[in-house]
Design an enzyme around this catalytic site. Sequence first.
Site, PDB file in Angstrom:
ATOM      1  N   ASN A  82       0.811  -1.221   0.000  1.00 50.04           N
ATOM      2  CA  ASN A  82       0.000   0.000   0.000  1.00 50.04           C
ATOM      3  C   ASN A  82       0.844   1.271   0.000  1.00 50.04           C
ATOM      4  O   ASN A  82       0.366   2.338  -0.374  1.00 50.04           O
ATOM      5  CB  ASN A  82      -0.903  -0.060   1.250  1.00 50.04           C
ATOM      6  CG  ASN A  82      -1.543   1.269   1.585  1.00 50.04           C
ATOM      7  OD1 ASN A  82      -2.563   1.638   1.010  1.00 50.04           O
ATOM      8  ND2 ASN A  82      -0.944   2.008   2.522  1.00 50.04           N
ATOM      9  N   SER A  85      -4.547   2.682  -8.074  1.00 53.45           N
ATOM     10  CA  SER A  85      -5.362   3.896  -8.067  1.00 53.45           C
ATOM     11  C   SER A  85      -6.252   3.914  -9.292  1.00 53.45           C
ATOM     12  O   SER A  85      -5.853   3.422 -10.364  1.00 53.45           O
ATOM     13  CB  SER A  85      -4.448   5.120  -8.105  1.00 53.45           C
ATOM     14  OG  SER A  85      -5.224   6.280  -8.379  1.00 53.45           O
ATOM     15  N   TYR A  92       2.780   9.007 -11.838  1.00 50.66           N
ATOM     16  CA  TYR A  92       2.087   8.263 -10.786  1.00 50.66           C
ATOM     17  C   TYR A  92       1.188   7.176 -11.393  1.00 50.66           C
ATOM     18  O   TYR A  92       1.286   5.995 -11.037  1.00 50.66           O
ATOM     19  CB  TYR A  92       1.269   9.235  -9.923  1.00 50.66           C
ATOM     20  CG  TYR A  92       0.337   8.594  -8.916  1.00 50.66           C
ATOM     21  CD1 TYR A  92       0.825   8.035  -7.730  1.00 50.66           C
ATOM     22  CD2 TYR A  92      -1.043   8.563  -9.138  1.00 50.66           C
ATOM     23  CE1 TYR A  92      -0.045   7.458  -6.804  1.00 50.66           C
ATOM     24  CE2 TYR A  92      -1.913   7.995  -8.217  1.00 50.66           C
ATOM     25  CZ  TYR A  92      -1.410   7.444  -7.050  1.00 50.66           C
ATOM     26  OH  TYR A  92      -2.278   6.876  -6.141  1.00 50.66           O
ATOM     27  N   LYS A 138       1.616   3.092 -11.235  1.00 52.70           N
ATOM     28  CA  LYS A 138       0.543   2.268 -10.660  1.00 52.70           C
ATOM     29  C   LYS A 138       0.025   1.255 -11.675  1.00 52.70           C
ATOM     30  O   LYS A 138      -0.275   0.117 -11.321  1.00 52.70           O
ATOM     31  CB  LYS A 138      -0.605   3.169 -10.181  1.00 52.70           C
ATOM     32  CG  LYS A 138      -0.288   3.944  -8.911  1.00 52.70           C
ATOM     33  CD  LYS A 138      -0.182   3.023  -7.716  1.00 52.70           C
ATOM     34  CE  LYS A 138      -0.165   3.770  -6.403  1.00 52.70           C
ATOM     35  NZ  LYS A 138      -0.030   2.871  -5.244  1.00 52.70           N
TER      36      LYS A 138
HETATM   37  N1  LIG Z   1      -5.963   8.664  -0.682  1.00 54.25           N
HETATM   38  C1  LIG Z   1      -6.448   8.544  -1.912  1.00 54.25           C
HETATM   39  O1  LIG Z   1      -7.321   9.311  -2.317  1.00 54.25           O
HETATM   40  C2  LIG Z   1      -5.978   7.440  -2.836  1.00 54.25           C
HETATM   41  C3  LIG Z   1      -6.613   7.295  -4.077  1.00 54.25           C
HETATM   42  C4  LIG Z   1      -6.200   6.262  -4.929  1.00 54.25           C
HETATM   43  C5  LIG Z   1      -5.195   5.416  -4.550  1.00 54.25           C
HETATM   44  N2  LIG Z   1      -4.596   5.583  -3.352  1.00 54.25           N
HETATM   45  C6  LIG Z   1      -3.519   4.650  -3.004  1.00 54.25           C
HETATM   46  O2  LIG Z   1      -3.784   4.117  -1.725  1.00 54.25           O
HETATM   47  C7  LIG Z   1      -2.548   3.893  -1.041  1.00 54.25           C
HETATM   48  C8  LIG Z   1      -2.579   4.618   0.286  1.00 54.25           C
HETATM   49  O3  LIG Z   1      -2.809   6.002   0.045  1.00 54.25           O
HETATM   50  P1  LIG Z   1      -3.094   6.986   1.278  1.00 54.25           P
HETATM   51  O4  LIG Z   1      -3.739   8.184   0.706  1.00 54.25           O
HETATM   52  O5  LIG Z   1      -3.746   6.253   2.362  1.00 54.25           O
HETATM   53  O6  LIG Z   1      -1.591   7.373   1.653  1.00 54.25           O
HETATM   54  P2  LIG Z   1      -1.018   8.256   2.835  1.00 54.25           P
HETATM   55  O7  LIG Z   1      -2.028   8.463   3.908  1.00 54.25           O
HETATM   56  O8  LIG Z   1      -0.366   9.446   2.239  1.00 54.25           O
HETATM   57  O9  LIG Z   1       0.091   7.277   3.430  1.00 54.25           O
HETATM   58  C9  LIG Z   1       1.175   6.894   2.644  1.00 54.25           C
HETATM   59  C10 LIG Z   1       1.969   5.850   3.403  1.00 54.25           C
HETATM   60  O10 LIG Z   1       3.102   5.501   2.614  1.00 54.25           O
HETATM   61  C11 LIG Z   1       4.289   5.750   3.364  1.00 54.25           C
HETATM   62  N3  LIG Z   1       5.313   6.224   2.436  1.00 54.25           N
HETATM   63  C12 LIG Z   1       5.470   7.445   1.866  1.00 54.25           C
HETATM   64  N4  LIG Z   1       6.547   7.447   1.055  1.00 54.25           N
HETATM   65  C13 LIG Z   1       7.090   6.211   1.138  1.00 54.25           C
HETATM   66  C14 LIG Z   1       8.212   5.594   0.562  1.00 54.25           C
HETATM   67  N5  LIG Z   1       9.015   6.247  -0.292  1.00 54.25           N
HETATM   68  N6  LIG Z   1       8.478   4.317   0.894  1.00 54.25           N
HETATM   69  C15 LIG Z   1       7.685   3.618   1.745  1.00 54.25           C
HETATM   70  N7  LIG Z   1       6.615   4.150   2.343  1.00 54.25           N
HETATM   71  C16 LIG Z   1       6.312   5.433   2.024  1.00 54.25           C
HETATM   72  C17 LIG Z   1       3.906   6.794   4.385  1.00 54.25           C
HETATM   73  O11 LIG Z   1       4.811   6.661   5.494  1.00 54.25           O
HETATM   74  P3  LIG Z   1       5.161   7.891   6.485  1.00 54.25           P
HETATM   75  O12 LIG Z   1       3.893   8.680   6.637  1.00 54.25           O
HETATM   76  O13 LIG Z   1       5.578   7.203   7.729  1.00 54.25           O
HETATM   77  O14 LIG Z   1       6.257   8.657   5.827  1.00 54.25           O
HETATM   78  C18 LIG Z   1       2.490   6.363   4.733  1.00 54.25           C
HETATM   79  O15 LIG Z   1       2.513   5.313   5.656  1.00 54.25           O
HETATM   80  C19 LIG Z   1      -1.452   4.377  -1.975  1.00 54.25           C
HETATM   81  O16 LIG Z   1      -0.904   3.291  -2.667  1.00 54.25           O
HETATM   82  C20 LIG Z   1      -2.168   5.324  -2.925  1.00 54.25           C
HETATM   83  O17 LIG Z   1      -1.527   5.401  -4.172  1.00 54.25           O
HETATM   84  C21 LIG Z   1      -4.954   6.564  -2.476  1.00 54.25           C
END
Ligand SMILES: NC(=O)c1ccc[n+]([C@@H]2O[C@H](COP(=O)([O-])OP(=O)(O)OC[C@H]3O[C@@H](n4cnc5c(N)ncnc54)[C@H](OP(=O)(O)O)[C@@H]3O)[C@@H](O)[C@H]2O)c1
Length: 261
Positions: A92, A150, A163, A167
């Site tokens: 994730n 995503s 991005y 993905k």
């Molecule tokens: N939120 C959305 O709207 C959305 C939409 C579509 C897809 N997604 C996908 O869902 C997943 C989770 O998204 P989210 O929005 O929940 O993310 P998020 O809250 O921003 O959290 C990202 C996580 O990834 C870690 N991270 C950041 N850079 C990293 C790196 N270089 N290596 C390893 N870990 C890293 C962060 O760790 P730290 O905080 O400890 O640095 C955090 O635990 C992602 O794959 C994203 O692409 C999200």
Amino acid sequence: MDMGLRGRVALVTGASTGIGAATARAFGGEGARVALTYRTNKDKATRVAKEVESVGGEALTVRLDLEDRAGIAAAVSAVVQRWGGVDVLVANAVRWGGSAPDFSARFEDVPAEEWQAMVDANLLGTADVVRQVLPSMRARRWGRIVLVSSGVAEEGLPGPGPYGTAKSGLHGMARALAWNAGSDGVLVNVVAPGLTLTERVPSLGSHYVDTFAAAVPSRRLSTPDEVARLVTFLGSEANGNLTGELVREGSSAARAPHVGG
Ligand SMILES: NC(=O)c1ccc[n+]([C@@H]2O[C@H](COP(=O)([O-])OP(=O)(O)OC[C@H]3O[C@@H](n4cnc5c(N)ncnc54)[C@H](OP(=O)(O)O)[C@@H]3O)[C@@H](O)[C@H]2O)c1
């Protein structure tokens, strides 16, 4: 429904916030042993670990950076040392590479270094995590892998492409892996959420949120807990033989909304 996760070892990368944190809690609620990775937010990961324990799971926090291959191997090995292997991987973690997408950015103006970094972390780094966990899944002849992608990878968006490109590579990887590891009892699927109401999303602005919400069938964005429930099902024994599939979570079930003009 019994998800069959009690005592199973689940590695959830990027679990300090957002969808990863919700997924770690969901696995904890099923009695799993949950290894949560963080990159910078150790305190937040520790807080999520306590929540995992409070709902009946066991927790371990480990630092993992998708840009540090030696660190990935060390992180997985710490989990294997503690619990003897990994049953479930939820890949994730994401390198965002910026605060919000710039919808007016031209494809050719994104520097080559940014393309490299985005693909290196989000595709190749994720592949490396998979490479590290597979031997223990094959040895147990059971495993579940959920790659978090995503909706952008399917629908596209105006603006830069690294991005979504990185993905979408996960989708091909899941299909290849499903065949490669299927006879060893390992099922591999992709979840593609749409814009999800994580901590960071409201800061993108209400116009952004409202525009995306208006473009999906339910006319609302999903919560991290809703995405987490889907991920947990795919990563559980309750998922008996669904593999190689891409599941679009509610918010991404629409064509690309007209964001940014
Ligand atoms: N939120 C959305 O709207 C959305 C939409 C579509 C897809 N997604 C996908 O869902 C997943 C989770 O998204 P989210 O929005 O929940 O993310 P998020 O809250 O921003 O959290 C990202 C996580 O990834 C870690 N991270 C950041 N850079 C990293 C790196 N270089 N290596 C390893 N870990 C890293 C962060 O760790 P730290 O905080 O400890 O640095 C955090 O635990 C992602 O794959 C994203 O692409 C999200």
